[in-house]
Design a protein around this motif. Structure first.
Motif: not given
Length: 377
Positions: A137-166
């Motif tokens: 559902d997040v990706m559906a909104l993202a394809r409409e241009g309505r989603v933004l997530t911080p990817l500046r260091a170190p937050h891209a790595l934090m996303c990797v951590y989160t998704l891997a554990a999740h």
């Protein structure tokens, strides 16, 4: 006898600075001890050497991945002193998730949590009726241009951590092996690449504060940030033109909202302070349940004590911020903390952002992350 004057360093946001100033004013009334606070940028907070700060400050607000390095450097004073066991037991019992034990390293307690946070979901109630609970559902909104997530260091790595554990295969927290299972790593990098491909490229230069400022501004069309550290300030009415709401992280697997990379901050004491005992007294006091639920929360802080997270009035004033994200925080994952981790975090974060921007193969990025992790020990 001259009055005791302490110096403290925190981070530059109302959530990080205002409660320290307000609580220190009350502490001065009660004890006569004055504490002057300086602040540094979020980027500095995440990367600046604590050892350098310990030369200039008595009290330092830190995050838990620093503990291995500061233990090796001997720059902080342990807080688990004799005679205060009951107070520490109360602080441990009031921990939200792993906030309290995240500052325990090499057999000692190096900080007390005063702020609890992890990656959750932020959304605009005036732009969408309910928050998306599934990654699809997040990706559906993202394809409409309505989603933004911080990817500046170190937050891209934090996303990797989160998704891997999740997804059920958390990253390693000790060495000397690989950081991440290659198959899981490729899957995670593809999820991030798909999100980045339909997001504003500005995300690569944005930290959570920058994303929240954009989301909350007048005329913003950004409705959701799916993996972002919660900031209670933006859940308060009147803080910005539009009030944000927060909820548990979106589900990409089948285990519920678990695995989010733990954040938050702790109060630590410099071993080089001329007034270590006075500084430790303040650390115990400001981390206590009564202060956290009282003046700390009322002054714009995001408490690290469960007494505040469970308080009905505090939740009512923040759009249910704490109750709505509690499950994610209770299931959060604690990052590596060994001496050598902080340089790894910086290098790995940039490898991910550079790789996503360049369209590198996920396999190549994962291989580099594992190499960097092995070399960090």
């Amino acid at each position: 006898m001259s009055a005791i004057r302490l110096k403290g360093m925190t981070w530059s946001h109302p959530r990080g600075y205002d409660p320290m100033v307000a609580c220190s004013a009350l502490w001065r009334e009660q004890t006569g001890i004055e504490i002057a606070w300086d602040k540094r940028s979020l980027q500095d907070f995440e990367s600046f050497p604590v050892e350098e700060l310990a030369r200039a400050y008595d009290l330092i607000v830190i995050d838990h991945p620093h503990v291995g390095q500061i233990t090796a450097e001997g720059c902080l004073a342990p807080l688990d002193i004799e005679g205060r066991e009951a107070e520490r037991a109360a602080l441990a019992a009031g921990s939200v998730g792993a906030s309290y034990p995240s500052y325990f390293w090499a057999g000692r307690q190096w900080a007390f949590p005063i702020d609890a946070a992890t990656q959750v979901l932020a959304w605009r109630p005036d732009l969408i009726e309910t928050p998306p609970h599934l990654w699809d559902d997040v990706m559906a909104l993202a394809r409409e241009g309505r989603v933004l997530t911080p990817l500046r260091a170190p937050h891209a790595l934090m996303c990797v951590y989160t998704l891997a554990a999740h997804l059920g295969r958390p990253c390693a927290t000790t060495g000397p092996g690989d950081l991440i299972d290659p198959e899981t790593g490729v899957r995670v990098l593809r999820l991030l690449a798909d999100l980045a491909a339909v997001s504003d490229p500005a995300a690569f230069a944005m930290d959570p504060i920058a994303v929240f400022e954009r989301m909350a501004e007048a005329g913003s069309t950004t409705a959701v940030s799916p993996l972002i550290y919660g900031y209670v300030s933006y859940a308060r009415a009147g803080f910005r033109p539009h009030r944000l709401a927060f909820s548990d992280m979106p589900i990409a697997g089948d285990a519920g909202p678990v695995g989010s990379a733990l954040g938050g901050t702790g109060i630590a004491v410099s071993a080089r302070s001329a007034h270590v005992e006075a500084a430790i007294d303040f650390a115990y006091w400001i981390a206590s349940g009564d202060v956290q639920r009282g003046l700390y929360a009322a002054s714009g802080g995001q408490p690290g004590h469960a007494a505040a997270w469970e308080d009905a009035a505090i939740n009512a004033a923040t759009g249910n911020f704490y109750a709505a994200t509690r499950a994610t925080l209770e299931g959060a994952w604690v990052r590596p903390r060994h001496d050598g981790y902080m340089p790894f975090q910086d290098a790995a974060s940039h490898r991910i952002t550079d790789g996503l921007k360049a369209g590198d193969a996920p396999e190549a990025i994962v291989a580099d992350l594992n190499r960097l992790f092995r070399e960090s020990f």
